[in-house]
Design a protein around this motif. Structure first.
Motif, PDB file in Angstrom:
ATOM      1  N   THR A  26      64.021  29.823 148.885  1.00  0.00           N
ATOM      2  CA  THR A  26      64.239  29.144 147.609  1.00  0.00           C
ATOM      3  C   THR A  26      65.735  29.012 147.373  1.00  0.00           C
ATOM      4  N   ILE A  68      68.670  27.981 144.743  1.00  0.00           N
ATOM      5  CA  ILE A  68      68.866  27.878 143.300  1.00  0.00           C
ATOM      6  C   ILE A  68      70.252  27.322 143.012  1.00  0.00           C
ATOM      7  N   SER A  83      67.812  34.542 136.564  1.00  0.00           N
ATOM      8  CA  SER A  83      66.521  35.160 136.241  1.00  0.00           C
ATOM      9  C   SER A  83      65.460  34.742 137.252  1.00  0.00           C
ATOM     10  N   THR A  84      65.468  33.460 137.624  1.00  0.00           N
ATOM     11  CA  THR A  84      64.555  33.001 138.668  1.00  0.00           C
ATOM     12  C   THR A  84      64.804  33.757 139.969  1.00  0.00           C
ATOM     13  N   VAL A 136      65.444  25.055 142.862  1.00  0.00           N
ATOM     14  CA  VAL A 136      65.498  25.276 141.416  1.00  0.00           C
ATOM     15  C   VAL A 136      66.859  24.806 140.931  1.00  0.00           C
ATOM     16  N   SER A 153      69.426  24.615 137.652  1.00  0.00           N
ATOM     17  CA  SER A 153      69.812  24.952 136.281  1.00  0.00           C
ATOM     18  C   SER A 153      71.175  24.349 135.956  1.00  0.00           C
ATOM     19  N   ASN A 194      62.078  22.431 140.758  1.00  0.00           N
ATOM     20  CA  ASN A 194      61.842  23.115 139.498  1.00  0.00           C
ATOM     21  C   ASN A 194      63.132  23.095 138.691  1.00  0.00           C
ATOM     22  N   ALA A 220      65.238  24.544 135.111  1.00  0.00           N
ATOM     23  CA  ALA A 220      65.203  25.666 134.168  1.00  0.00           C
ATOM     24  C   ALA A 220      66.499  25.711 133.377  1.00  0.00           C
ATOM     25  N   GLY A 232      63.597  30.632 133.232  1.00  0.00           N
ATOM     26  CA  GLY A 232      63.836  31.004 134.627  1.00  0.00           C
ATOM     27  C   GLY A 232      62.742  31.890 135.187  1.00  0.00           C
ATOM     28  N   VAL A 276      59.642  29.762 135.922  1.00  0.00           N
ATOM     29  CA  VAL A 276      59.795  29.014 137.174  1.00  0.00           C
ATOM     30  C   VAL A 276      59.519  29.916 138.367  1.00  0.00           C
ATOM     31  N   ALA A 277      60.066  31.135 138.352  1.00  0.00           N
ATOM     32  CA  ALA A 277      59.845  32.072 139.465  1.00  0.00           C
ATOM     33  C   ALA A 277      58.363  32.394 139.619  1.00  0.00           C
ATOM     34  N   GLU A 278      57.691  32.634 138.498  1.00  0.00           N
ATOM     35  CA  GLU A 278      56.264  32.957 138.560  1.00  0.00           C
ATOM     36  C   GLU A 278      55.457  31.765 139.074  1.00  0.00           C
TER      37      GLU A 278
END
Length: 479
Positions: free
Chosen positions: A20, A22, A31-32, A290, A292, A446, A448, A466, A469-471
């Protein structure tokens, strides 16, 4: 491909099969990354600045520490509360909020206290405020006004007199446009449930206001600054993965509504960024991506470029920028406030806070500092002013209020923050929706956070976005 951090610790290779990637090392992106890393998933985070945290970072200058504006942590979400409590492990204080508004050379309590917010204005103004409020309540019983802008919402909830006194000037100073052009969505996101009646009940009966975050009396704050939350998130990710600072994303390559890779490059010190090709740029592949980073920046970096209508929509979304001026003083203390709001346009500063009132560890013994915020647009007079000019202007205005004397000043420090706040101008929703609908087509993208989602989130909601998104990514990988 293996990326090595500055400590030469090996980071798991990233591929479209299991990694992943980010973009952005603010609270949402971190946080993700933290949740994924704790779940054993390979993660890499890229942050263009030299330190993580985005707007919620703490800067250190000698023995002084300061945030980019005061950032309190308060949340009604138990999951986020436990998440932050576990991260800080006792490294925080509970701070009592004490804020005021400075106007007409008087200090007015905020949240509003009727003894000086209304009755201190004189009988004529008081009666007019009460009359206007009552008139709006009656009007609302019969359908009320169409609520489109910040002005519509405030007048409907407080009356025209209170709007003119306490909301108009400050809101226009913060956002740089007239209140009738500021979307009602900003008010709904920031002060849901707030009305004149709620405000007065809070002032008269002193209820805690915990159900309305705007009125909350207490908040938690890390002893060494709000940036400690971001630092802890980074530490958790760095145990087995990596957060690379001074590393800017320049291109986002996609095909068939799938993100294939991102192109990253060093911005300053190559020793703090992942090594790449000879020209300093390198490509990173991943299974999930991801973002942000500012939504408009993401659209502009996509390769191939999105359709013309998407690019046009992105050009319509705007941000408000921020200049922070820190004045360091040879004084033990200046105020007992957490915030002071300065709505009048005769004073350029929008808001100030004294970090030592949040935590004694923010300044050395016998010294203090004032953090002044200037809300502006990149390229305007404030933004283009030199550091020396901004420092002098700030000292002069703090002297005018009666807070400091120039002889007490030890030093000053200036930070310019581009794209600090998404600007919700009336009508922005149609452009925003068009962009989001387009990005939803990408199977492994994703978004966030405040900048990534173009939402005016408090820090707890940014972190929550965040975590969600991780979940979602973990659920997707399990299926």
């Amino acid at each position: 491909m293996t990326i090595r951090s500055k400590s030469t610790r090996s980071v798991p290779a990233l591929s479209r099969k299991d990694g992943t990637v980010i973009l952005g090392g603010g609270l949402a992106g971190l946080s993700t990354g933290c949740v994924l890393a704790r779940a054993g998933r390979p993660v890499v985070v890229f942050e263009s600045d030299s330190i993580v945290g985005g707007l919620s970072k703490t800067i250190v200058q000698g023995e002084f520490r300061f945030d980019l504006g005061g950032h309190r942590f308060i949340t009604k979400n138990q999951k986020v509360r436990y998440f932050v409590s576990d991260l800080l492990n006792g490294e925080f204080l509970t701070v009592t909020r004490k804020s005021k508004i400075y106007m007409r050379q008087k200090f007015v309590d905020y949240p509003l206290n009727p003894s000086n917010a209304v009755f201190g204005l004189g009988m004529h103004t008081t009666l007019k405020a009460i009359y206007d409020y009552g008139r709006e309540k009656i009007r609302n019983l019969f359908g009320g006004r169409d609520i489109v802008s910040l002005e519509d919402w405030v007048v409907s909830n407080f009356g025209r007199t209170m709007f003119n006194l306490y909301f108009k000037e400050y809101s226009e100073k913060v956002w740089g446009i007239e209140c009738r052009r500021i979307s009602k969505e900003w008010v709904e996101q920031r002060i849901r449930g707030l009305s004149m009646w709620t405000t007065m009940k809070n002032a008269i009966f002193k209820f805690s206001g915990r159900d309305i975050e705007t009125l909350a009396d207490e908040f938690i704050y890390p002893r060494t600054g709000i940036g400690r939350i971001s630092d802890r998130l980074k530490e958790e990710i760095d145990k087995d993965n990596a957060v690379f600072t001074n590393t800017r994303i320049s291109k986002i390559t996609h095909e068939g509504f799938t993100i294939k890779s991102v192109t990253a490059g060093n911005t300053q010190d190559k020793n703090t960024s992942a090594p790449g090709s000879s020209n300093g740029a390198y490509d990173i592949e991943g299974r999930e991506f991801v973002s942000s980073i500012p939504l408009t920046n993401f659209i502009q970096m996509m390769a191939p470029s999105p359709p013309e209508d998407i690019l046009n929509a992105a050009s319509k979304l705007k941000y408000r920028d921020l200049v922070v001026v820190v004045t360091m003083l040879d004084r033990e203390k200046v105020t007992d406030l957490t915030w002071l709001y300065l709505p009048e346009k005769s004073i350029s500063i929008g808001r100030i806070h004294e970090p030592k009132n949040w935590s004694p560890d923010m300044a050395p013994e016998g010294k203090t500092h004032i953090v002044s915020e200037y809300f502006c647009f990149e390229g305007d007079d404030i933004w283009k002013s030199s550091d020396k000019e901004l420092a002098s202007l700030t000292v002069a205005q703090l002297e005018e209020i009666g807070f400091i004397s120039e002889k007490d000043v030890i030093n000053s420090y200036v930070v310019r923050v581009p794209k600090a706040y998404p600007l919700f101008e009336v009508g922005y929703e149609k452009y925003y929706t068009k962009i989001i609908d387009y990005l939803k087509k990408f199977s492994n993208l994703n978004i966030a956070g405040r900048s990534g989602m173009f939402r005016y989130y408090n820090m707890d909601i940014a972190m929550e976005s965040g975590i969600i998104v991780a979940e979602d990514i973990l659920d997707k990988l399990r299926n």
